[in-house]
Write an enzyme that holds these catalytic residues in place. Structure first.
Site, PDB file in Angstrom:
ATOM      1  N   GLY A 111      81.112  32.939  50.528  1.00 18.36           N
ATOM      2  CA  GLY A 111      79.854  33.605  50.872  1.00 18.36           C
ATOM      3  C   GLY A 111      79.917  34.057  52.322  1.00 18.36           C
ATOM      4  O   GLY A 111      79.666  33.256  53.219  1.00 18.36           O
ATOM      5  N   ASN A 160      69.437  26.891  51.649  1.00 15.80           N
ATOM      6  CA  ASN A 160      68.036  26.518  51.869  1.00 15.80           C
ATOM      7  C   ASN A 160      67.474  25.915  50.584  1.00 15.80           C
ATOM      8  O   ASN A 160      68.027  26.108  49.505  1.00 15.80           O
ATOM      9  CB  ASN A 160      67.202  27.778  52.167  1.00 15.80           C
ATOM     10  CG  ASN A 160      67.222  28.118  53.631  1.00 15.80           C
ATOM     11  OD1 ASN A 160      67.374  27.255  54.487  1.00 15.80           O
ATOM     12  ND2 ASN A 160      67.051  29.398  53.927  1.00 15.80           N
ATOM     13  N   LYS A 189      62.801  20.778  55.495  1.00 13.97           N
ATOM     14  CA  LYS A 189      63.027  22.197  55.831  1.00 13.97           C
ATOM     15  C   LYS A 189      62.361  23.077  54.774  1.00 13.97           C
ATOM     16  O   LYS A 189      61.766  24.111  55.083  1.00 13.97           O
ATOM     17  CB  LYS A 189      64.528  22.476  55.916  1.00 13.97           C
ATOM     18  CG  LYS A 189      64.832  23.901  56.337  1.00 13.97           C
ATOM     19  CD  LYS A 189      66.129  24.057  57.080  1.00 13.97           C
ATOM     20  CE  LYS A 189      66.233  25.446  57.690  1.00 13.97           C
ATOM     21  NZ  LYS A 189      67.377  26.192  57.198  1.00 13.97           N
ATOM     22  N   ASN A 213      59.713  26.090  55.229  1.00  8.70           N
ATOM     23  CA  ASN A 213      59.987  27.406  54.655  1.00  8.70           C
ATOM     24  C   ASN A 213      58.891  27.838  53.684  1.00  8.70           C
ATOM     25  O   ASN A 213      58.524  29.012  53.634  1.00  8.70           O
ATOM     26  CB  ASN A 213      61.343  27.416  53.930  1.00  8.70           C
ATOM     27  CG  ASN A 213      62.515  27.443  54.886  1.00  8.70           C
ATOM     28  OD1 ASN A 213      63.532  26.828  54.647  1.00  8.70           O
ATOM     29  ND2 ASN A 213      62.388  28.141  56.004  1.00  8.70           N
TER      30      ASN A 213
HETATM   31  O1  KPL Z   1      64.155  29.043  58.300  1.00  6.98           O
HETATM   32  C1  KPL Z   1      63.466  30.013  58.545  1.00  6.98           C
HETATM   33  C2  KPL Z   1      63.751  31.228  57.783  1.00  6.98           C
HETATM   34  O2  KPL Z   1      63.553  32.330  58.277  1.00  6.98           O
HETATM   35  O3  KPL Z   1      64.212  31.095  56.638  1.00  6.98           O
HETATM   36  C3  KPL Z   1      62.309  29.915  59.519  1.00  6.98           C
HETATM   37  C4  KPL Z   1      62.244  28.501  60.042  1.00  6.98           C
HETATM   38  C5  KPL Z   1      61.046  30.266  58.820  1.00  6.98           C
HETATM   39  C6  KPL Z   1      62.529  30.757  60.730  1.00  6.98           C
HETATM   40  O4  KPL Z   1      62.357  32.104  60.520  1.00  6.98           O
END
Ligand code: KPL
Length: 306
Positions: free
Chosen positions: A8, A102, A183, A187
């Site tokens: 990736g 994420n 996190k 988000n």
């Molecule tokens: O992790 C982020 C993202 O953009 O995915 C944040 C913390 C919201 C920072 O922009």
């Protein structure tokens, strides 16, 4: 020399490749090959040029190369499993994977199905691409790693030590699951709203949006309590979660969040990896989550137009 494959070639993948390359052998794997001459701009504005090995998954599988010490998967959350499948035939099943996604979607699924060690990493390193040959390291931030069942602490420590040598601030931790959920909570409070309304993160503080942030955090707090994830910074309930969210909004006020960047580029968002696990957990625990479902629905409609 050990080899690290980076599956990736997005911003974090290329930042990793530039950082690791002076220390270990690195191959960047994508759907298409990148130019071997790659440019990294550091947070201080210094420019470094390196030649990185770049291969397509098809080339890699056909070449039957020597097995890597680690495979870092740095795709978007929803693409991680397909990316792994595309090179799995070239990997011994004992190969350690490192998941950089994420949310909390790819991590439990791949941990359950991959026979070898699966480490998860969460980072606040900021990076963005400037084309096929360039990445900007926009801001430094810590990286934490561990595996969901705390079975591979030694491996996490070894990788954190290597990454620290490369200039990352990296640490192995025993609570990666909570850190991933933490996190995800941030988000969930920021990304869908800014993506739907085309806002910089800091604009969430305005009258039009702040009550919507509060409403998301209220639902998220109840869900995380059921998941056994403690509120951040030793605080309590939604006050603690809200304080964390406002702190991140403040720190990233000028950022275009990743989900807004996806929407602007007409790419599918990570809603399935961020809102999906929260909604699924709420349903499993019999909690209401109308606000989260509403955001998911709005994003679904938006994506349908891409
Ligand atoms: O992790 C982020 C993202 O953009 O995915 C944040 C913390 C919201 C920072 O922009």
């Amino acid at each position: 020399m050990t080899t690290h494959w980076i599956l990736g070639p997005g911003a974090i993948g290329r930042l990793l490749a530039h950082s690791l390359s002076p220390f270990v052998e690195v191959a960047v794997i994508g759907r298409r090959a990148l130019p071997s001459r790659q440019v990294l701009t550091t947070p201080e504005g210094n420019v470094h040029i390196q030649h990185l090995t770049s291969l397509t998954a098809v080339q890699l599988v056909a070449d039957t190369p020597e097995s890597p010490a680690f495979v870092h998967i740095t795709t978007k959350a929803m693409a991680a499993e397909a990316a792994l499948s595309s090179i799995a035939s070239a990997l011994p099943p004992s190969t350690p994977l490192v998941l950089w996604q994420n949310g909390f979607y790819a991590q439990p699924r791949i941990t359950e199905t991959w026979p070898g060690p699966v480490l998860c990493a969460t980072t606040t390193q900021g990076a963005y691409l400037t084309g096929d040959d360039g990445v900007v390291h926009a801001g430094r931030g810590p990286t934490f790693m561990g595996d969901l069942d705390n079975q591979h602490t030694g491996l996490s420590e070894a990788l954190a030590a290597l990454l620290s040598e490369t200039g990352f601030t990296a640490a192995a931790v025993g609570d990666i699951r909570s850190r991933l959920w933490q996190k995800l909570a941030v988000n969930a409070a920021i990304n869908p709203l800014v993506a739907l309304h085309g806002l910089r993160n800091g604009e969430l503080r305005g009258e039009a949006y702040s009550s919507r942030v509060v409403a998301v955090v209220k639902e998220v707090t109840a869900i995380l309590a059921k998941e056994g994830v403690a509120p951040p910074n030793g605080g309590e309930g939604d006050t603690a979660w809200l304080a964390l969210v406002w702190q991140v909004v403040e720190n990233t006020a000028n950022n275009k969040a990743s989900m807004l960047q996806d929407v602007e580029a007409k790419r599918f968002t990570e809603r399935g990896a961020i809102l999906g696990p929260l909604i699924e957990s709420a349903e499993r625990h019999g909690l209401g989550c109308e606000v989260l479902k509403g955001l998911d629905q709005e994003l679904t409609l938006l994506e349908a137009r891409f």
